[in-house]
Design a protein around this motif. Structure first.
Motif, PDB file in Angstrom:
ATOM      1  N   VAL A 270      59.290 131.690  74.166  1.00  0.00           N
ATOM      2  CA  VAL A 270      59.250 133.058  73.656  1.00  0.00           C
ATOM      3  C   VAL A 270      60.658 133.477  73.243  1.00  0.00           C
ATOM      4  N   ALA A 271      60.773 134.007  72.030  1.00  0.00           N
ATOM      5  CA  ALA A 271      62.097 134.410  71.533  1.00  0.00           C
ATOM      6  C   ALA A 271      62.111 135.907  71.275  1.00  0.00           C
ATOM      7  N   SER A 272      63.329 136.405  71.090  1.00  0.00           N
ATOM      8  CA  SER A 272      63.457 137.844  70.837  1.00  0.00           C
ATOM      9  C   SER A 272      63.263 138.147  69.357  1.00  0.00           C
ATOM     10  N   GLU A 273      63.518 137.166  68.485  1.00  0.00           N
ATOM     11  CA  GLU A 273      63.340 137.385  67.042  1.00  0.00           C
ATOM     12  C   GLU A 273      63.007 136.060  66.346  1.00  0.00           C
ATOM     13  N   PHE A 274      62.504 136.169  65.105  1.00  0.00           N
ATOM     14  CA  PHE A 274      62.089 135.002  64.320  1.00  0.00           C
ATOM     15  C   PHE A 274      63.324 134.455  63.592  1.00  0.00           C
ATOM     16  N   LYS A 275      64.109 133.692  64.344  1.00  0.00           N
ATOM     17  CA  LYS A 275      65.402 133.255  63.798  1.00  0.00           C
ATOM     18  C   LYS A 275      65.815 131.975  64.525  1.00  0.00           C
ATOM     19  N   ALA A 276      66.457 131.048  63.815  1.00  0.00           N
ATOM     20  CA  ALA A 276      66.936 129.832  64.473  1.00  0.00           C
ATOM     21  C   ALA A 276      67.885 130.209  65.601  1.00  0.00           C
ATOM     22  N   ASN A 277      67.775 129.472  66.696  1.00  0.00           N
ATOM     23  CA  ASN A 277      68.637 129.665  67.874  1.00  0.00           C
ATOM     24  C   ASN A 277      68.598 131.077  68.481  1.00  0.00           C
ATOM     25  N   ALA A 278      67.532 131.816  68.212  1.00  0.00           N
ATOM     26  CA  ALA A 278      67.383 133.145  68.840  1.00  0.00           C
ATOM     27  C   ALA A 278      67.306 132.948  70.352  1.00  0.00           C
ATOM     28  N   ALA A 279      67.750 133.949  71.110  1.00  0.00           N
ATOM     29  CA  ALA A 279      67.656 133.890  72.572  1.00  0.00           C
ATOM     30  C   ALA A 279      66.195 133.654  72.944  1.00  0.00           C
ATOM     31  N   HIS A 280      65.951 132.729  73.901  1.00  0.00           N
ATOM     32  CA  HIS A 280      64.558 132.380  74.196  1.00  0.00           C
ATOM     33  C   HIS A 280      64.398 131.959  75.649  1.00  0.00           C
ATOM     34  N   GLU A 281      63.141 131.972  76.095  1.00  0.00           N
ATOM     35  CA  GLU A 281      62.827 131.493  77.450  1.00  0.00           C
ATOM     36  C   GLU A 281      61.425 130.886  77.417  1.00  0.00           C
ATOM     37  N   ASP A 286      50.481 133.741  80.473  1.00  0.00           N
ATOM     38  CA  ASP A 286      50.055 135.062  80.941  1.00  0.00           C
ATOM     39  C   ASP A 286      51.255 135.920  81.368  1.00  0.00           C
ATOM     40  N   ALA A 287      52.454 135.492  80.957  1.00  0.00           N
ATOM     41  CA  ALA A 287      53.640 136.284  81.317  1.00  0.00           C
ATOM     42  C   ALA A 287      54.564 136.480  80.106  1.00  0.00           C
ATOM     43  N   VAL A 288      53.955 136.652  78.933  1.00  0.00           N
ATOM     44  CA  VAL A 288      54.769 136.868  77.724  1.00  0.00           C
ATOM     45  C   VAL A 288      55.257 138.321  77.727  1.00  0.00           C
ATOM     46  N   PRO A 289      56.584 138.525  77.656  1.00  0.00           N
ATOM     47  CA  PRO A 289      57.075 139.911  77.690  1.00  0.00           C
ATOM     48  C   PRO A 289      56.676 140.695  76.435  1.00  0.00           C
ATOM     49  N   GLU A 290      56.590 141.995  76.590  1.00  0.00           N
ATOM     50  CA  GLU A 290      56.152 142.866  75.490  1.00  0.00           C
ATOM     51  C   GLU A 290      57.015 142.715  74.242  1.00  0.00           C
ATOM     52  N   SER A 291      58.326 142.484  74.461  1.00  0.00           N
ATOM     53  CA  SER A 291      59.245 142.394  73.318  1.00  0.00           C
ATOM     54  C   SER A 291      59.380 140.945  72.809  1.00  0.00           C
ATOM     55  N   GLY A 292      58.649 140.016  73.424  1.00  0.00           N
ATOM     56  CA  GLY A 292      58.815 138.600  73.077  1.00  0.00           C
ATOM     57  C   GLY A 292      57.880 138.133  71.973  1.00  0.00           C
ATOM     58  N   MET A 293      58.263 137.027  71.372  1.00  0.00           N
ATOM     59  CA  MET A 293      57.516 136.455  70.255  1.00  0.00           C
ATOM     60  C   MET A 293      57.324 134.964  70.553  1.00  0.00           C
ATOM     61  N   ILE A 294      56.068 134.517  70.643  1.00  0.00           N
ATOM     62  CA  ILE A 294      55.828 133.095  70.919  1.00  0.00           C
ATOM     63  C   ILE A 294      56.172 132.298  69.671  1.00  0.00           C
ATOM     64  N   LEU A 295      57.160 131.414  69.786  1.00  0.00           N
ATOM     65  CA  LEU A 295      57.543 130.620  68.610  1.00  0.00           C
ATOM     66  C   LEU A 295      57.279 129.128  68.798  1.00  0.00           C
ATOM     67  N   ASP A 296      56.896 128.730  70.014  1.00  0.00           N
ATOM     68  CA  ASP A 296      56.590 127.310  70.210  1.00  0.00           C
ATOM     69  C   ASP A 296      55.748 127.148  71.475  1.00  0.00           C
ATOM     70  N   ALA A 297      55.083 125.984  71.571  1.00  0.00           N
ATOM     71  CA  ALA A 297      54.391 125.650  72.818  1.00  0.00           C
ATOM     72  C   ALA A 297      55.437 125.128  73.798  1.00  0.00           C
TER      73      ALA A 297
END
Ligand code: ATP
Ligand code: 3PG
Length: 400
Positions: A270-281, A286-297
């Motif tokens: 999950v990243a904060s924005e749709f951008k290469a090397n964006a901050a991610h975790e 079932d624990a995706v944060p509200e501000s997060g964006m799923i960008l990969d499995a």
């Protein structure tokens, strides 16, 4: 099944204006083509026609401008890559119909190549409007359809023209149909399908039929988010078509009834924005944060997918598992692609993949060459697999 007329049936092409429908909907970054596979695959046909003295008039779409002249969807930036692959100059006309097209076609000498601007700049293209089809037909003596990857669309340039002009299947159209029929008509079981990518609304319906044809279905990429949402999971700012939740639920039920095992991601990057090397975790789904964006499995999902591939004898794949163009969100796609490539090289898997971005993703992973067959088609490939008749293919069948 009636056979096609092919270029072999077209007689002498010398001096003829050949309207050649190709798929140049290639992955781009700004004005740079990032994967030229679709271009390279039509080059032999362009050369064949040009070498016989035909005047090659290329018709193609780009993106989904829906009848508007959106500069970002112009085909002009594709010309250098096309010309380089062809090793010849390619002229360009700023419209596919009307005065600009007419003048550019009239200026063509035998053996020369011209690309007309995006057919989807006109609403008549997607409506398969007879008047627009007539306007396109004015610039050709014969029509050759080389765009298998757009053959699931009943558009003016993919279907309508075949009824206006003497119509033939191009070499790539023939090769794609031959290869898919040979590879997948009676596939070795179990069959696993991986469907990911971003074209959720235009591909979700076909999963309903696909679950009856395959033994395992991996749903990944943007497509997975709609299913996770349908299961009541929060997906934050992820690409997700919430109004398709009911469709997703219906597909999961159909899969259950057809005894098709559905594999959805259980963890996500999950990243904060749709951008290469964006901050991610990496988090459980079932624990995706509200501000997060799923960008990969995530790695656990990749493990499950690899184990499922190990059980399969045949793999069909359309749509990347994540936003593979952006490092490090290419990890799941790259890992699964390399795993499938290894199984194929070991003779344990027949692997068939297709789609503009899917092919780019396989090439990015260095896996494309090891797959059993790589099709230029994504959506069209999946519809063919479903057993649907493709309008662009049907219109080419020889009559009488
Ligand atoms: N989780 C995600 N969020 C946003 N975009 C995603 C995600 N996963 C994959 N994608 C995007 O999906 C796109 C590819 O999807 P698409 O359905 O167009 O596949 P394709 O292989 O090009 O098939 P076709 O030939 O039918 O277009 C890529 O650009 C990729 O970034
Ligand atoms: O990329 C594709 O799959 C084809 O070019 C068709 O594009 P479309 O899904 O916008 O019709």
């Amino acid at each position: 099944m009636t056979a096609f007329r092919t270029l072999d049936d077209a007689g002498s092409l010398k001096g003829k204006r050949v309207l050649l429908r190709v798929d140049l909907n290639v992955p781009m970054e700004g004005s740079r083509v990032t994967d030229a596979t679709r271009i390279e695959r039509v080059v032999p046909t362009i050369r064949e026609i040009a070498d016989q003295g035909g005047k090659v008039v290329l018709l193609a779409h780009f993106g989904r401008p829906k009848g508007k002249r959106e500069p970002k969807d112009s085909l002009a930036p594709v010309v250098p890559a096309l010309s380089e692959a062809l090793g010849r100059p390619v002229a360009f006309a700023e419209d596919c119909v009307g005065e600009a097209a007419k003048a550019a076609v009239a200026a063509l000498k035998d053996g020369e190549v011209l690309l007309l601007e995006n057919t989807r700049y006109h609403a008549g293209e997607e409506k398969n409007d007879p008047a627009f089809t007539d306007a396109l037909a004015e610039n050709g003596d014969i029509y050759v359809n080389e765009a298998f990857s757009a053959a699931h669309r009943a558009h003016a340039s993919t279907e309508g023209l075949a009824h206006r002009l003497p119509a033939y299947a191009g070499r790539l159209m023939q090769a794609e149909l031959d290869a898919l029929t040979k590879g997948l008509e009676a596939p070795a079981r179990p069959v696993i399908a991986i469907v990911g990518g971003a074209k959720v609304s235009s591909k979700i319906d076909l999963l309903q039929n696909l679950v009856a044809k395959v033994d395992m279905l991996v749903i990944g990429g943007g497509m997975a988010n709609t299913f996770l949402h349908a299961q009541g999971k929060a997906v934050g700012k992820s690409l997700c078509e919430k109004d398709l939740a009911e469709t997703a639920t219906r597909i999961l039920k159909a899969a259950d009834e057809a005894r098709c095992r559905v594999i959805l991601p259980d963890d996500a990057v999950v990243a904060s924005e749709f951008k290469a090397n964006a901050a991610h975790e990496t988090v459980p789904v079932d624990a995706v944060p509200e501000s997060g964006m799923i960008l990969d499995a995530g790695p656990s999902s990749v493990k499950t997918i690899e184990a499922a591939i190990d059980e399969a004898a045949t793999l069909v794949w359309n749509g990347p598992l994540g936003a593979f163009e952006l490092t490090p969100f290419d990890a799941a796609t790259v890992a699964a692609a390399r795993h499938a490539a290894e199984r194929t090289k070991a003779g344990k898997l027949v692997s068939v993949a297709g789609g503009g971005d899917t092919v780019a993703a396989l090439n990015h992973a260095g896996a494309g060459e090891s797959f059993s067959y790589v099709s230029t088609a994504g959506g069209a490939f999946l519809e063919w697999l479903e057993g649907k008749e493709l309008p662009g293919v049907e219109a080419l069948r020889a009559k009488g």
